[in-house]
Design a protein around this motif. Structure first.
Motif, PDB file in Angstrom:
ATOM      1  N   LEU A 172     -37.492 -19.502  61.971  1.00 20.01           N
ATOM      2  CA  LEU A 172     -37.596 -18.848  60.669  1.00 20.01           C
ATOM      3  C   LEU A 172     -36.809 -19.594  59.599  1.00 20.01           C
ATOM      4  CD1 LEU A 172     -37.207 -15.108  61.778  1.00 20.01           C
ATOM      5  CD2 LEU A 172     -39.310 -16.320  61.174  1.00 20.01           C
ATOM      6  N   GLY A 173     -36.133 -20.647  60.010  1.00 21.67           N
ATOM      7  CA  GLY A 173     -35.353 -21.395  59.044  1.00 21.67           C
ATOM      8  C   GLY A 173     -34.640 -22.558  59.680  1.00 21.67           C
ATOM      9  N   THR A 174     -33.836 -23.220  58.875  1.00 18.32           N
ATOM     10  CA  THR A 174     -33.062 -24.363  59.336  1.00 18.32           C
ATOM     11  C   THR A 174     -31.651 -24.248  58.800  1.00 18.32           C
ATOM     12  OG1 THR A 174     -33.055 -26.780  59.501  1.00 18.32           O
ATOM     13  CG2 THR A 174     -33.628 -25.855  57.373  1.00 18.32           C
ATOM     14  N   VAL A 175     -30.705 -24.882  59.473  1.00 23.14           N
ATOM     15  CA  VAL A 175     -29.329 -24.921  58.996  1.00 23.14           C
ATOM     16  C   VAL A 175     -28.893 -26.376  58.945  1.00 23.14           C
ATOM     17  CG1 VAL A 175     -28.477 -24.418  61.338  1.00 23.14           C
ATOM     18  CG2 VAL A 175     -26.942 -24.162  59.377  1.00 23.14           C
ATOM     19  N   ILE A 176     -28.386 -26.786  57.790  1.00 28.77           N
ATOM     20  CA  ILE A 176     -28.002 -28.172  57.566  1.00 28.77           C
ATOM     21  C   ILE A 176     -26.613 -28.197  56.931  1.00 28.77           C
ATOM     22  CG2 ILE A 176     -30.388 -28.973  57.294  1.00 28.77           C
ATOM     23  CD1 ILE A 176     -30.000 -28.914  54.273  1.00 28.77           C
ATOM     24  N   THR A 177     -26.035 -29.383  56.798  1.00 29.90           N
ATOM     25  CA  THR A 177     -24.761 -29.529  56.117  1.00 29.90           C
ATOM     26  C   THR A 177     -25.002 -29.935  54.663  1.00 29.90           C
ATOM     27  OG1 THR A 177     -24.578 -31.848  56.754  1.00 29.90           O
ATOM     28  CG2 THR A 177     -23.587 -30.217  58.246  1.00 29.90           C
ATOM     29  N   TYR A 178     -23.956 -29.837  53.857  1.00 33.25           N
ATOM     30  CA  TYR A 178     -24.082 -30.251  52.462  1.00 33.25           C
ATOM     31  C   TYR A 178     -24.445 -31.731  52.357  1.00 33.25           C
ATOM     32  CZ  TYR A 178     -22.292 -25.837  50.689  1.00 33.25           C
ATOM     33  OH  TYR A 178     -22.153 -24.496  50.362  1.00 33.25           O
ATOM     34  N   GLN A 179     -23.951 -32.531  53.316  1.00 35.61           N
ATOM     35  CA  GLN A 179     -24.262 -33.957  53.293  1.00 35.61           C
ATOM     36  C   GLN A 179     -25.750 -34.221  53.439  1.00 35.61           C
ATOM     37  OE1 GLN A 179     -21.851 -32.493  54.985  1.00 35.61           O
ATOM     38  NE2 GLN A 179     -20.028 -33.783  55.241  1.00 35.61           N
ATOM     39  N   ALA A 180     -26.480 -33.306  54.078  1.00 38.78           N
ATOM     40  CA  ALA A 180     -27.914 -33.514  54.341  1.00 38.78           C
ATOM     41  C   ALA A 180     -28.806 -32.939  53.243  1.00 38.78           C
ATOM     42  CB  ALA A 180     -28.291 -32.886  55.683  1.00 38.78           C
ATOM     43  N   LEU A 181     -28.226 -32.302  52.242  1.00 34.02           N
ATOM     44  CA  LEU A 181     -29.041 -31.660  51.199  1.00 34.02           C
ATOM     45  C   LEU A 181     -30.038 -32.628  50.571  1.00 34.02           C
ATOM     46  CD1 LEU A 181     -26.538 -29.362  49.239  1.00 34.02           C
ATOM     47  CD2 LEU A 181     -28.673 -28.648  50.307  1.00 34.02           C
ATOM     48  N   GLY A 182     -29.557 -33.782  50.164  1.00 31.99           N
ATOM     49  CA  GLY A 182     -30.421 -34.731  49.467  1.00 31.99           C
ATOM     50  C   GLY A 182     -31.562 -35.238  50.322  1.00 31.99           C
ATOM     51  N   SER A 183     -31.290 -35.523  51.597  1.00 28.33           N
ATOM     52  CA  SER A 183     -32.329 -36.077  52.469  1.00 28.33           C
ATOM     53  C   SER A 183     -33.398 -35.043  52.809  1.00 28.33           C
ATOM     54  CB  SER A 183     -31.707 -36.633  53.749  1.00 28.33           C
ATOM     55  OG  SER A 183     -31.035 -35.618  54.466  1.00 28.33           O
ATOM     56  N   TYR A 184     -33.061 -33.753  52.782  1.00 23.12           N
ATOM     57  CA  TYR A 184     -34.039 -32.707  53.105  1.00 23.12           C
ATOM     58  C   TYR A 184     -34.894 -32.306  51.902  1.00 23.12           C
ATOM     59  CZ  TYR A 184     -32.907 -31.406  57.905  1.00 23.12           C
ATOM     60  OH  TYR A 184     -32.780 -31.397  59.272  1.00 23.12           O
ATOM     61  N   LEU A 185     -34.426 -32.629  50.716  1.00 19.26           N
ATOM     62  CA  LEU A 185     -35.104 -32.150  49.510  1.00 19.26           C
ATOM     63  C   LEU A 185     -36.574 -32.569  49.425  1.00 19.26           C
ATOM     64  CD1 LEU A 185     -34.700 -30.502  46.963  1.00 19.26           C
ATOM     65  CD2 LEU A 185     -33.849 -32.563  45.826  1.00 19.26           C
ATOM     66  N   PRO A 186     -36.940 -33.838  49.675  1.00 17.08           N
ATOM     67  CA  PRO A 186     -38.367 -34.208  49.625  1.00 17.08           C
ATOM     68  C   PRO A 186     -39.202 -33.415  50.625  1.00 17.08           C
ATOM     69  CG  PRO A 186     -36.986 -36.169  49.635  1.00 17.08           C
ATOM     70  CD  PRO A 186     -36.085 -35.008  49.951  1.00 17.08           C
ATOM     71  N   LEU A 187     -38.618 -33.117  51.803  1.00 17.20           N
ATOM     72  CA  LEU A 187     -39.338 -32.362  52.822  1.00 17.20           C
ATOM     73  C   LEU A 187     -39.607 -30.932  52.358  1.00 17.20           C
ATOM     74  CD1 LEU A 187     -40.407 -32.893  55.663  1.00 17.20           C
ATOM     75  CD2 LEU A 187     -38.216 -32.109  56.568  1.00 17.20           C
ATOM     76  N   VAL A 188     -38.616 -30.313  51.740  1.00 17.19           N
ATOM     77  CA  VAL A 188     -38.774 -28.947  51.230  1.00 17.19           C
ATOM     78  C   VAL A 188     -39.841 -28.908  50.135  1.00 17.19           C
ATOM     79  CG1 VAL A 188     -37.610 -27.060  50.028  1.00 17.19           C
ATOM     80  CG2 VAL A 188     -36.426 -28.271  51.847  1.00 17.19           C
ATOM     81  N   LYS A 189     -39.823 -29.895  49.270  1.00 17.89           N
ATOM     82  CA  LYS A 189     -40.844 -29.971  48.209  1.00 17.89           C
ATOM     83  C   LYS A 189     -42.234 -30.123  48.815  1.00 17.89           C
ATOM     84  CE  LYS A 189     -37.907 -31.911  44.566  1.00 17.89           C
ATOM     85  NZ  LYS A 189     -37.649 -33.092  43.701  1.00 17.89           N
ATOM     86  N   GLN A 190     -42.330 -30.908  49.894  1.00 18.00           N
ATOM     87  CA  GLN A 190     -43.614 -31.098  50.565  1.00 18.00           C
ATOM     88  C   GLN A 190     -44.109 -29.790  51.168  1.00 18.00           C
ATOM     89  OE1 GLN A 190     -43.724 -34.288  53.517  1.00 18.00           O
ATOM     90  NE2 GLN A 190     -45.107 -33.052  54.782  1.00 18.00           N
ATOM     91  N   TRP A 191     -43.192 -29.048  51.837  1.00 13.30           N
ATOM     92  CA  TRP A 191     -43.573 -27.774  52.433  1.00 13.30           C
ATOM     93  C   TRP A 191     -44.085 -26.806  51.381  1.00 13.30           C
ATOM     94  CZ3 TRP A 191     -38.362 -27.367  55.459  1.00 13.30           C
ATOM     95  CH2 TRP A 191     -38.413 -28.222  56.566  1.00 13.30           C
ATOM     96  N   GLN A 192     -43.414 -26.777  50.253  1.00 16.17           N
ATOM     97  CA  GLN A 192     -43.821 -25.854  49.201  1.00 16.17           C
ATOM     98  C   GLN A 192     -45.166 -26.266  48.595  1.00 16.17           C
ATOM     99  OE1 GLN A 192     -41.895 -25.719  45.240  1.00 16.17           O
ATOM    100  NE2 GLN A 192     -41.380 -23.601  45.739  1.00 16.17           N
TER     101      GLN A 192
END
Length: 199
Positions: free
Chosen positions: A88-108
């Motif tokens: 139902l979700g994912t948990v990441i660190t603050y250091q990973a915020l930038g690298s996950y952002l393109p993926l989140v945009k793709q999902w949306q």
């Protein structure tokens, strides 16, 4: 926790900021609030993104969420469902915020997911660092944001992004102080250990 949940339920603000001392139950409050969101929206409609300040806390979030029936993955994939069909979700660190952002945009963009962002110890992010800038972008993609902090201030006095300020002072939605915790006898025991350390 019940008072904070009532405040959360009654609030029509996109960003809900909980300030509470260590051991007050910020994680349990958040997971209960997320349960309510899932029940209201239905599974598969919303994806949860939890941001933790360290790897140990990331693992702790995953374990506690499991006890609430919320499965969080620590390594999201770019498959047909974020993180896989059982999560139902994912948990990441603050250091990973930038690298996950393109993926989140793709999902949306591709699947139309709605997102809930949870930032634990959000004072690590500020308008002056990259984590803060990333948080702003995540906030724009999410329809609900939950901020948690025991010490919501920074020594550099820079503001926390997306938080509510009035006359340059942070305004939180619910505050649970150390004094209240002492009265309620729920405050986590704090120990200071002194001694010689070997190098």
């Amino acid at each position: 926790q019940q008072q904070a949940l009532r405040k959360y339920t009654e609030s029509d603000r996109k960003v809900f900021f909980l300030q509470a001392c260590p051991g007050a139950g910020k994680t349990k409050f958040t997971l209960t609030a997320l349960q309510q969101e899932i029940e209201k929206r239905g599974k598969g409609k919303t994806f949860i993104i939890v941001v933790a300040p360290s790897g140990n806390l990331k693992d702790s979030w995953m374990r506690e969420a499991h006890d609430f029936g919320i499965e969080l993955c620590t390594r999201a994939s770019d498959g047909p469902f974020p993180g896989g069909p059982n999560y139902l979700g994912t948990v990441i660190t603050y250091q990973a915020l930038g690298s996950y952002l393109p993926l989140v945009k793709q999902w949306q963009r591709q699947a139309g997911y709605k997102f809930i962002l949870v930032c634990d110890e959000v004072h690590h992010a500020s308008i002056s660092n990259s984590w803060g800038n990333d948080s702003i972008e995540y906030g724009e993609l999410c329809d609900k944001v939950i901020f948690l902090s025991g010490t919501p201030y920074r020594t550099d006095r820079h503001k926390i992004p997306l938080a509510n300020y009035e006359n340059d002072l942070l305004v939180v939605d619910y505050e649970y102080t150390t004094r209240q915790a002492r009265v309620d006898e729920v405050r986590r025991k704090i120990e200071f250990r002194f001694g010689a350390f070997e190098t």
